[in-house]
Design an enzyme around this catalytic site. Structure first.
Site, short mmCIF file in Angstrom:
data_model
loop_
_atom_site.label_atom_id
_atom_site.label_comp_id
_atom_site.label_asym_id
_atom_site.label_seq_id
_atom_site.Cartn_x
_atom_site.Cartn_y
_atom_site.Cartn_z
N HIS A 166 0.81 -1.23 0.00
CA HIS A 166 0.00 0.00 0.00
C HIS A 166 0.84 1.28 0.00
O HIS A 166 0.30 2.37 -0.10
CB HIS A 166 -0.92 0.01 1.23
CG HIS A 166 -2.03 -1.00 1.13
ND1 HIS A 166 -3.31 -0.68 0.79
CD2 HIS A 166 -2.02 -2.35 1.30
CE1 HIS A 166 -4.06 -1.77 0.77
NE2 HIS A 166 -3.30 -2.80 1.08
N ASP A 373 3.64 9.55 -1.32
CA ASP A 373 2.50 8.80 -0.82
C ASP A 373 2.21 7.65 -1.79
O ASP A 373 2.21 7.86 -3.01
CB ASP A 373 1.27 9.73 -0.76
CG ASP A 373 0.34 9.36 0.38
OD1 ASP A 373 0.34 8.20 0.79
OD2 ASP A 373 -0.39 10.26 0.86
O1 F6P Z 1 -0.53 3.51 4.32
C1 F6P Z 1 -0.04 2.50 5.09
C2 F6P Z 1 -0.79 2.32 6.39
O2 F6P Z 1 -0.30 1.19 7.07
C3 F6P Z 1 -2.28 2.19 6.19
O3 F6P Z 1 -2.69 0.89 5.88
C4 F6P Z 1 -2.81 2.70 7.50
O4 F6P Z 1 -4.10 3.21 7.39
C5 F6P Z 1 -1.83 3.80 7.86
O5 F6P Z 1 -0.62 3.44 7.23
C6 F6P Z 1 -1.68 4.01 9.35
O6 F6P Z 1 -0.99 2.95 9.88
P1 F6P Z 1 -0.82 2.56 11.40
O7 F6P Z 1 -1.56 3.54 12.24
O8 F6P Z 1 -1.40 1.18 11.50
O9 F6P Z 1 0.64 2.57 11.61
#
Ligand code: F6P
Length: 483
Positions: A166, A373
């Site tokens: 992602h 991003d």
């Molecule tokens: O974009 C990567 C990601 O892991 C998303 O899947 C998630 O919404 C965001 O970063 C925040 O991640 P976390 O709070 O789990 O570290």
């Protein structure tokens, strides 16, 4: 229909503990909700970390959580404080996250982080292996679990395994800095299908495979042992219908009207992010200051609503960026505020869905300018929620979504002059131009929505798996004849 076993670092739930009581709230946003209609149409299981350290839970609480989650098709992996510290805050977010976003000076290369990353990926693999049934499809998500495909493949050689990243995949010259670069690639290559948001990330991945593992691709397929791995682009979409329809719900309209009357006819620029150095929040505030310096005619007439939601507050770089953001907002407001107007309205909190929709609805400009991003779904949500031809998107060329949203005003977030001129242009844009660009982007987002994205991924995964079964059969038959 085959069951899909989704695996991600976090489950789509929020667990909190107050005075010895555990609360579970099933999250209203993100991947889980986006995929809800897809999941309703087929059996599924979601495996991931509950979001709370196991030391904070008694054994009874752990069992209780397990039962409640299982009723929702989820299976929690419990992580200790040390594991969270070293695997989540450590290797995932102090090594991979900064490096993959080109912040190589922030990346830490600690052996102890790596060791725990391997251990936790193994813990996830054990959980998957314990839960899996022969006909399942495995779909692994994101950078926290790069080793998982190979760990599962080792134990279950014939199961379909898909992996989707992602976040951005960096160029070879950045990726090669990792002391564990080969192990990470080998981990990913356990999958049958590896998906990225954009073709750039795919091509950087091919460069790394060639330079680090000596593997070449042919039409996006790479042969490794007696398997083929397909690498392809799947730009993640959003739940278009939900965002489009929610923007006109009566309570959203009411909330937006209330906010607009409080803003007293000011033109609204909206910025929404997790607090993260990759999001370019500081550069955005500085660009807005540059705009107000250069365009005095807009002072008192525009307001930047800066929504920042708390994130990863156990990491020093996140704590320090919060301080800088607050200083910058304070300084800019101090410089230009009048009794009736503040240039920046800073909201440090997580908004609920209705508030978010109301903000999208009322904003004249969506200012989405990350420094880097993987995709950026806020850009897509904002465009989708814009109706009545209201709204202009200013989008960083360094967001994955820039590849799909070519009609947005694209900017280099480090170029303050360019961002400032894009703001001026957006404020002056004729109505028919706004409507035209929104219409084109809407059509695209509606067509390749999140369900389409998931179906496309699963369909490709199954076709690569079939191809691999064929290779296995013909190899075995060949060996039989050669005997
Ligand atoms: O974009 C990567 C990601 O892991 C998303 O899947 C998630 O919404 C965001 O970063 C925040 O991640 P976390 O709070 O789990 O570290």
């Amino acid at each position: 229909m085959k069951r899909i076993v989704m695996i991600s670092n976090r489950l789509p739930v929020k667990l909190s503990k107050t005075s010895n009581k555990v609360h579970i709230s099933f999250s209203a946003g993100g991947l889980a909700t986006g995929l809800s209609s897809f999941f309703e149409s087929r059996p599924a299981l979601w495996i991931g970390w509950s979001g709370i350290t196991e030391e904070r839970l008694t054994e009874t609480e752990q069992t209780d959580i397990q039962e409640k989650m299982s009723a929702k098709g989820m299976y929690p992996v419990h992580l200790s404080r040390r594991e969270v510290e070293q695997y989540y805050y450590g290797f995932s977010n102090k090594t991979l996250w900064p490096l993959f976003h080109y912040f190589q000076l922030l990346a830490k290369y600690e052996g102890s982080y790596w060791k725990e990353y391997v251990n936790v990926n193994r813990k996830f693999a054990d959980a998957v292996i314990a839960q899996i049934k022969p006909d399942d499809i495995v779909w692994i998500h994101d950078y926290q679990l790069l080793l998982l495909p190979a760990m599962i493949r080792e134990k279950l050689p014939d199961i379909p395994i898909g992996f989707f990243l992602h976040i951005p995949f960096p160029v070879y010259d950045i990726f090669r800095l990792l002391p564990w670069r080969r192990e990470l690639l080998e981990g990913m290559m356990g999958a049958d299908l590896i998906g990225f948001h954009t073709y750039d990330y795919v091509s950087y991945f091919f460069d790394c495979l060639r330079n680090i593992m000596g593997l070449e691709h042919s039409l996006g397929q790479v042969r490794i042992g007696n398997r083929t791995v397909k690498i392809d682009t799947f730009p993640m979409g959003i739940d278009y219908k939900k965002y489009h329809e929610s923007a006109v719900l009566p309570d959203v309209k009411r909330e937006a009207a209330k906010m607009m009357s409080q803003m007293k006819d000011k033109k609204i620029l909206l910025s929404v992010d997790r607090l993260d150095y990759t999001k370019g929040i500081i550069q955005r505030i500085e660009s807005f200051e540059y705009f107000l310096d250069k365009h005095p005619e807009y002072r008192e007439k525009v307001t930047l609503i800066l929504v920042v939601s708390p994130s990863r507050d156990g990491i020093e770089d996140y704590i320090s960026i919060k301080k800088v953001v607050e200083e910058k907002v304070g300084a800019l407001n101090g410089k230009y505020s009048s009794i009736g107007w503040d240039p920046v309205k800073y909201l440090y909190r997580t908004m609920n869905f209705r508030e978010m929709m109301a903000l999208y609805r009322m904003a004249d400009i969506g200012l989405v300018t990350p420094l880097r991003d993987g995709m950026n779904l806020v850009a897509k949500e904002y465009v989708t929620a814009c109706e009545d031809g209201r709204g202009v998107l200013i989008l960083s060329e360094f967001a994955g979504s820039a590849k799909e949203l070519g009609e947005a005003l694209q900017v280099n977030p480090y170029n303050y002059e360019e961002v400032s001129e894009a703001i001026a242009r957006a404020l002056q844009m004729p109505q028919d131009e706004k409507e035209q660009t929104l219409k084109v982007m809407h059509r695209r987002l509606e067509n390749y929505n999140i369900t389409q994205w998931a179906e496309d991924f699963i369909e490709k995964l199954l076709s690569v798996r079939m191809q691999n079964e064929f290779i296995t059969k013909t190899t075995l038959a060949g060996e039989e004849i050669g005997k």
